[in-house]
Write a protein that holds these residues in place. Sequence first.
Motif, PDB file in Angstrom:
ATOM      1  N   LYS A  73       0.893  -0.950  -0.407  1.00 38.63           N
ATOM      2  CA  LYS A  73      -0.177  -0.154  -0.147  1.00 38.63           C
ATOM      3  C   LYS A  73       0.515   1.281  -0.058  1.00 38.63           C
ATOM      4  O   LYS A  73       2.273   0.880   0.588  1.00 38.63           O
ATOM      5  CB  LYS A  73      -1.174  -0.171   1.151  1.00 38.63           C
ATOM      6  N   TYR A  74       0.601   2.172  -0.662  1.00 42.74           N
ATOM      7  CA  TYR A  74       1.198   3.256  -0.580  1.00 42.74           C
ATOM      8  C   TYR A  74       0.602   3.970   0.215  1.00 42.74           C
ATOM      9  O   TYR A  74      -0.040   4.024   1.251  1.00 42.74           O
ATOM     10  CB  TYR A  74       0.687   4.336  -1.251  1.00 42.74           C
ATOM     11  N   GLN A  75       2.038   4.396   0.812  1.00 39.18           N
ATOM     12  CA  GLN A  75       1.771   5.336   3.204  1.00 39.18           C
ATOM     13  C   GLN A  75       3.567   5.569   2.662  1.00 39.18           C
ATOM     14  O   GLN A  75       3.515   4.732   3.934  1.00 39.18           O
ATOM     15  CB  GLN A  75       1.358   4.038   3.816  1.00 39.18           C
ATOM     16  N   PRO A  76       3.546   6.615   2.412  1.00 41.22           N
ATOM     17  CA  PRO A  76       5.190   7.567   3.284  1.00 41.22           C
ATOM     18  C   PRO A  76       4.464   7.956   3.988  1.00 41.22           C
ATOM     19  O   PRO A  76       4.067   8.384   4.999  1.00 41.22           O
ATOM     20  CB  PRO A  76       4.446   9.220   2.358  1.00 41.22           C
ATOM     21  N   ALA A  77       5.979   7.768   5.114  1.00 40.45           N
ATOM     22  CA  ALA A  77       6.390   8.111   6.356  1.00 40.45           C
ATOM     23  C   ALA A  77       6.516   9.268   6.177  1.00 40.45           C
ATOM     24  O   ALA A  77       6.441   9.267   7.670  1.00 40.45           O
ATOM     25  CB  ALA A  77       7.479   7.172   6.310  1.00 40.45           C
ATOM     26  N   SER A  78       6.219  10.358   5.567  1.00 38.43           N
ATOM     27  CA  SER A  78       6.207  11.914   6.195  1.00 38.43           C
ATOM     28  C   SER A  78       5.210  12.752   4.877  1.00 38.43           C
ATOM     29  O   SER A  78       5.822  12.212   3.566  1.00 38.43           O
ATOM     30  CB  SER A  78       7.434  12.555   6.690  1.00 38.43           C
ATOM     31  N   ALA A  79       4.885  13.746   5.329  1.00 32.90           N
ATOM     32  CA  ALA A  79       4.115  14.495   4.002  1.00 32.90           C
ATOM     33  C   ALA A  79       5.516  14.947   3.411  1.00 32.90           C
ATOM     34  O   ALA A  79       4.491  15.463   2.161  1.00 32.90           O
ATOM     35  CB  ALA A  79       3.122  15.896   5.286  1.00 32.90           C
ATOM     36  N   ALA A  80       6.092  15.248   3.804  1.00 29.91           N
ATOM     37  CA  ALA A  80       7.391  15.846   3.514  1.00 29.91           C
ATOM     38  C   ALA A  80       7.514  14.939   1.679  1.00 29.91           C
ATOM     39  O   ALA A  80       8.640  15.188   0.838  1.00 29.91           O
ATOM     40  CB  ALA A  80       8.730  15.797   3.612  1.00 29.91           C
ATOM     41  N   LEU A  81       7.605  13.631   2.581  1.00 31.75           N
ATOM     42  CA  LEU A  81       8.470  11.949   1.630  1.00 31.75           C
ATOM     43  C   LEU A  81       6.864  12.420   0.362  1.00 31.75           C
ATOM     44  O   LEU A  81       6.525  11.819  -0.374  1.00 31.75           O
ATOM     45  CB  LEU A  81       8.426  10.947   2.125  1.00 31.75           C
TER      46      LEU A  81
END
Length: 122
Positions: A73-81
């Motif tokens: 699943k697409y789930q970036p570790a941060s908003a910046a990523l």
Amino acid sequence: MPARRDVSGFIRSTFRSVWALELLCFLRKAPERSWDRAELVAALRASDLVIEQSLAALTAAGLVVMLTEDQAKYQPASAALDALAREAEAQYASSPDKVRRLIVTGDGGLSAFADAFRVRRD
């Protein structure tokens, strides 16, 4: 919005192949959904090995999470990523050849391979 230079660096350091970027773009279209490997192979018309390697790279980059051994699943570790991924996708959509060149000549890409064959004078 990340600076263009930051996005170029992100592309160079994150994607070992265009397949990985294609996979990221695909997963970003439905961030609430998880996908199993067989679905990704079929959707992208890629090999299982390509999907496996791309998922491993995207997971290591903090962009994808593996819910099970076969569910991604697409789930970036941060908003910046997430912002960098969004901008990378936008650059790929507007200048695909430029982005492909960044990937090929990126960290450890074709340049590093070619450098291995240089004759050095001591």
